[in-house]
Design a protein around this motif. Structure first.
Motif, PDB file in Angstrom:
ATOM      1  N   GLN A 283       0.761  -1.136   0.003  1.00  0.00           N
ATOM      2  CA  GLN A 283       0.275   0.102  -0.044  1.00  0.00           C
ATOM      3  C   GLN A 283       0.847   1.020  -0.021  1.00  0.00           C
ATOM      4  N   HIS A 284       2.030   1.099   0.553  1.00  0.00           N
ATOM      5  CA  HIS A 284       2.857   2.384   0.468  1.00  0.00           C
ATOM      6  C   HIS A 284       3.444   2.600  -1.138  1.00  0.00           C
ATOM      7  N   TYR A 285       3.035   1.850  -1.936  1.00  0.00           N
ATOM      8  CA  TYR A 285       3.343   2.478  -3.403  1.00  0.00           C
ATOM      9  C   TYR A 285       1.982   2.499  -4.358  1.00  0.00           C
ATOM     10  N   LEU A 286       1.111   1.428  -4.122  1.00  0.00           N
ATOM     11  CA  LEU A 286       0.036   1.176  -4.777  1.00  0.00           C
ATOM     12  C   LEU A 286      -1.080   2.490  -4.713  1.00  0.00           C
ATOM     13  N   GLY A 287      -1.042   3.363  -3.794  1.00  0.00           N
ATOM     14  CA  GLY A 287      -1.817   4.449  -3.693  1.00  0.00           C
ATOM     15  C   GLY A 287      -1.254   5.835  -4.255  1.00  0.00           C
ATOM     16  N   ILE A 288      -0.208   5.699  -4.625  1.00  0.00           N
ATOM     17  CA  ILE A 288       0.475   6.927  -4.957  1.00  0.00           C
ATOM     18  C   ILE A 288      -0.168   7.615  -6.187  1.00  0.00           C
ATOM     19  N   GLY A 289      -0.687   6.711  -7.179  1.00  0.00           N
ATOM     20  CA  GLY A 289      -1.266   7.202  -8.474  1.00  0.00           C
ATOM     21  C   GLY A 289      -2.605   7.958  -8.161  1.00  0.00           C
ATOM     22  N   LYS A 290      -3.231   7.807  -7.251  1.00  0.00           N
ATOM     23  CA  LYS A 290      -4.489   8.512  -6.855  1.00  0.00           C
ATOM     24  C   LYS A 290      -4.244   9.635  -6.157  1.00  0.00           C
ATOM     25  N   PHE A 291      -3.153   9.380  -5.180  1.00  0.00           N
ATOM     26  CA  PHE A 291      -2.854  10.793  -4.630  1.00  0.00           C
ATOM     27  C   PHE A 291      -2.468  11.890  -5.463  1.00  0.00           C
ATOM     28  N   PHE A 292      -1.753  11.566  -6.579  1.00  0.00           N
ATOM     29  CA  PHE A 292      -1.335  12.592  -7.473  1.00  0.00           C
ATOM     30  C   PHE A 292      -2.218  12.923  -8.693  1.00  0.00           C
ATOM     31  N   GLN A 293      -3.256  11.894  -8.756  1.00  0.00           N
ATOM     32  CA  GLN A 293      -4.302  12.331  -9.716  1.00  0.00           C
ATOM     33  C   GLN A 293      -5.402  13.497  -8.978  1.00  0.00           C
ATOM     34  N   GLU A 294      -5.409  13.183  -7.646  1.00  0.00           N
ATOM     35  CA  GLU A 294      -6.151  14.257  -6.799  1.00  0.00           C
ATOM     36  C   GLU A 294      -5.298  15.552  -6.921  1.00  0.00           C
ATOM     37  N   LYS A 295      -4.226  15.776  -7.022  1.00  0.00           N
ATOM     38  CA  LYS A 295      -3.407  16.861  -6.934  1.00  0.00           C
ATOM     39  C   LYS A 295      -3.691  17.469  -8.322  1.00  0.00           C
ATOM     40  N   ARG A 296      -3.430  16.532  -9.547  1.00  0.00           N
ATOM     41  CA  ARG A 296      -3.640  17.129 -10.638  1.00  0.00           C
ATOM     42  C   ARG A 296      -4.920  17.757 -10.776  1.00  0.00           C
ATOM     43  N   ASP A 297      -6.053  16.939 -10.467  1.00  0.00           N
ATOM     44  CA  ASP A 297      -7.418  17.522 -10.626  1.00  0.00           C
ATOM     45  C   ASP A 297      -7.675  18.906  -9.867  1.00  0.00           C
ATOM     46  N   TYR A 298      -6.878  18.860  -8.694  1.00  0.00           N
ATOM     47  CA  TYR A 298      -7.168  20.083  -7.883  1.00  0.00           C
ATOM     48  C   TYR A 298      -6.699  21.311  -8.587  1.00  0.00           C
ATOM     49  N   PHE A 299      -5.440  21.184  -9.180  1.00  0.00           N
ATOM     50  CA  PHE A 299      -4.691  22.219  -9.595  1.00  0.00           C
ATOM     51  C   PHE A 299      -5.217  22.647 -10.994  1.00  0.00           C
ATOM     52  N   ARG A 300      -5.650  21.749 -11.749  1.00  0.00           N
ATOM     53  CA  ARG A 300      -6.322  21.902 -13.110  1.00  0.00           C
ATOM     54  C   ARG A 300      -7.645  22.662 -12.560  1.00  0.00           C
ATOM     55  N   LYS A 301      -8.383  22.386 -11.822  1.00  0.00           N
ATOM     56  CA  LYS A 301      -9.732  23.006 -11.269  1.00  0.00           C
ATOM     57  C   LYS A 301      -9.289  24.381 -11.066  1.00  0.00           C
ATOM     58  N   LEU A 302      -8.281  24.906 -10.303  1.00  0.00           N
ATOM     59  CA  LEU A 302      -7.942  26.004  -9.845  1.00  0.00           C
ATOM     60  C   LEU A 302      -7.585  26.910 -11.064  1.00  0.00           C
ATOM     61  N   LEU A 303      -6.711  26.298 -11.831  1.00  0.00           N
ATOM     62  CA  LEU A 303      -6.263  27.143 -13.201  1.00  0.00           C
ATOM     63  C   LEU A 303      -7.238  27.534 -14.173  1.00  0.00           C
ATOM     64  N   ALA A 304      -8.437  26.828 -14.148  1.00  0.00           N
ATOM     65  CA  ALA A 304      -9.306  26.694 -15.018  1.00  0.00           C
ATOM     66  C   ALA A 304     -10.022  28.134 -15.166  1.00  0.00           C
ATOM     67  N   SER A 305      -9.968  29.021 -14.046  1.00  0.00           N
ATOM     68  CA  SER A 305     -10.619  30.393 -14.238  1.00  0.00           C
ATOM     69  C   SER A 305      -9.519  31.394 -14.851  1.00  0.00           C
ATOM     70  N   SER A 306      -7.996  30.827 -14.897  1.00  0.00           N
ATOM     71  CA  SER A 306      -7.048  31.816 -15.287  1.00  0.00           C
ATOM     72  C   SER A 306      -7.082  31.772 -16.845  1.00  0.00           C
ATOM     73  N   ARG A 307      -6.387  32.765 -17.411  1.00  0.00           N
ATOM     74  CA  ARG A 307      -6.055  32.809 -18.763  1.00  0.00           C
ATOM     75  C   ARG A 307      -5.166  31.908 -19.543  1.00  0.00           C
ATOM     76  N   LEU A 308      -4.610  30.935 -18.569  1.00  0.00           N
ATOM     77  CA  LEU A 308      -3.515  29.821 -18.969  1.00  0.00           C
ATOM     78  C   LEU A 308      -4.476  28.681 -19.790  1.00  0.00           C
ATOM     79  N   GLN A 309      -3.924  28.312 -20.757  1.00  0.00           N
ATOM     80  CA  GLN A 309      -4.774  27.178 -21.600  1.00  0.00           C
ATOM     81  C   GLN A 309      -3.917  25.894 -21.181  1.00  0.00           C
ATOM     82  N   LEU A 310      -4.958  24.859 -20.527  1.00  0.00           N
ATOM     83  CA  LEU A 310      -4.380  23.510 -19.792  1.00  0.00           C
ATOM     84  C   LEU A 310      -4.065  22.667 -20.822  1.00  0.00           C
ATOM     85  N   LEU A 311      -3.183  22.228 -20.980  1.00  0.00           N
ATOM     86  CA  LEU A 311      -2.880  20.878 -21.997  1.00  0.00           C
ATOM     87  C   LEU A 311      -3.110  19.757 -21.211  1.00  0.00           C
TER      88      LEU A 311
END
Length: 381
Positions: A281-309
């Motif tokens: 479990q010390h390595y199997l959960g890392i994908g979920k951990f970072f996907q949540e961070k990715r989604d959080y950051f993308r959501k934050l940037l969605a209202s900026s003028r920067l275009q997400l790739l």
């Protein structure tokens, strides 16, 4: 006056060091270099302390701590149903970059050609040149950075010795598909071309997709060095620990160089990691951990003028600023630090020709509060 002929005359301080230094000078939020701003698991640091107390303070075996190599073999078999012999096919290294350097040094001779896909991690090309090899570049284009394998084939010559893959990809966050791997197999069938597969972000794959490691394809596995990193896996980039998986015939050559480069790497940390990874479990959960961070950051940037790739893997998010400014990406990145207080990396730094698509890269391996503060500043751009 000493007369010194540089072996890397065109190489200066990396863009990562430049941007991090500038960020510190301007007290900017540093989303440039790829390292977390949070601590690794205290259980892991306690295990390092225990290893020191238990006497793991002298040289580890040259190929690596035996328990750690066995643990890596078990992890690989669990994830990919592939068996690597820990005695003859696994070598623990001082981080992923050292493993890349060693694999190249073991194989590349003067005049050998190595195909790389740019934008590329910045150690590939200088290392090839340092060894007397020739870099053959295939430039990928945004937003998806896909590979046309028929075009890759046109780069082949009688001197082609190696192809470097990187998936999930730094800096773009793209990933290779099963079709990509099958196309590659067709290209190299009947050749002696080797593969160096940089898979340090192997666990950071998002949206239910599967990491297409070269290990899953026998035709590739038999000719591949696979590079992995504990720094990325355990949120401890400063420990500089990784490993190389390769068939015995390639590992023999790898270790010939490794033993005269670093010889062996940090002993107590190897023992601690071996014990820590006994719990999957010390390595199997890392994908979920970072996907949540990715989604959080993308959501934050969605209202900026920067275009997400798109970002399908790694812990990097690329954005385009082409609708904001015509500045060169280096100049735009410098201005972000000085005027808006956020440090990033211009993606042109990952191209030998400094190809500029008006795209910059953010690292989202940060505390949510850090990402939120950075996003608030970026909304003003």
């Amino acid at each position: 006056m000493l007369n010194i002929q540089s072996k890397l005359p065109g190489v200066s301080t990396t863009i990562f060091s430049v941007m991090s230094k500038l960020a510190a000078e301007h007290n900017a939020i540093n989303l440039s270099q790829g390292f977390p701003d949070y601590t690794c698991d205290p259980v892991l640091t306690d295990l390092v302390n225990k290893a020191m107390q238990d006497g793991f303070n002298q040289y580890a075996p040259m190929p690596g701590n035996n328990l750690l190599k066995e643990t890596i073999a078990e992890k690989v078999e669990t994830l990919y149903n592939i068996k690597y012999n820990p005695d003859t096919e696994i070598t623990v290294t001082a981080g992923g970059t050292q493993a890349i350097f060693t694999a190249l040094a073991a194989i590349i001779n003067t005049g050998d050609e190595v195909i790389i896909f740019e934008p590329a991690y910045d150690s590939y090309a200088p290392t090839i040149k340092l060894l007397g090899g020739l870099v053959k570049t295939y430039e990928l284009d945004p937003p998806n950075y896909t590979i046309d394998w028929e075009m890759v084939k046109k780069l082949f010559t009688s001197s082609t010795r190696m192809i470097i893959l990187n998936s999930p990809h730094n800096p773009t966050g793209s990933i290779l598909s099963a079709d990509d791997m099958k196309s590659l197999i067709k290209l190299i069938n009947g050749t002696d071309i080797l593969i160096l597969s940089d898979e340090v972000y192997e666990h950071l794959i998002y949206d239910g997709q599967k990491h297409q490691s070269v290990m899953l394809f026998p035709e590739l596995r038999e000719r591949s060095f696979v590079i992995a990193s504990f720094g990325k896996l355990l949120h401890a980039t400063g420990w500089k620990l990784g490993y190389c998986l390769a068939p015995e015939v390639l590992t023999k050559e790898f270790r010939k160089v490794h033993q005269f480069n670093v010889f062996s790497v940090n002993s107590p940390m190897q023992q601690a990691i071996a014990n820590y990874l006994q719990k999957p479990q010390h390595y199997l959960g890392i994908g979920k951990f970072f996907q949540e961070k990715r989604d959080y950051f993308r959501k934050l940037l969605a209202s900026s003028r920067l275009q997400l790739l798109p970002c399908n893997g790694s812990y990097f998010q690329c954005v385009s600023y082409s609708n904001i400014s015509d500045e060169k990406d280096v100049d735009f990145s410098m201005r972000l630090i000085k005027e808006f207080g956020v440090a990033t990396i211009p993606v042109s730094a990952f191209y030998q020709k400094s190809t500029d698509h008006k795209i910059i890269r953010f690292c989202f391996a940060k505390k949510n509060a850090t990402l939120a503060s950075a996003a608030e500043k970026l909304k003003n751009v």
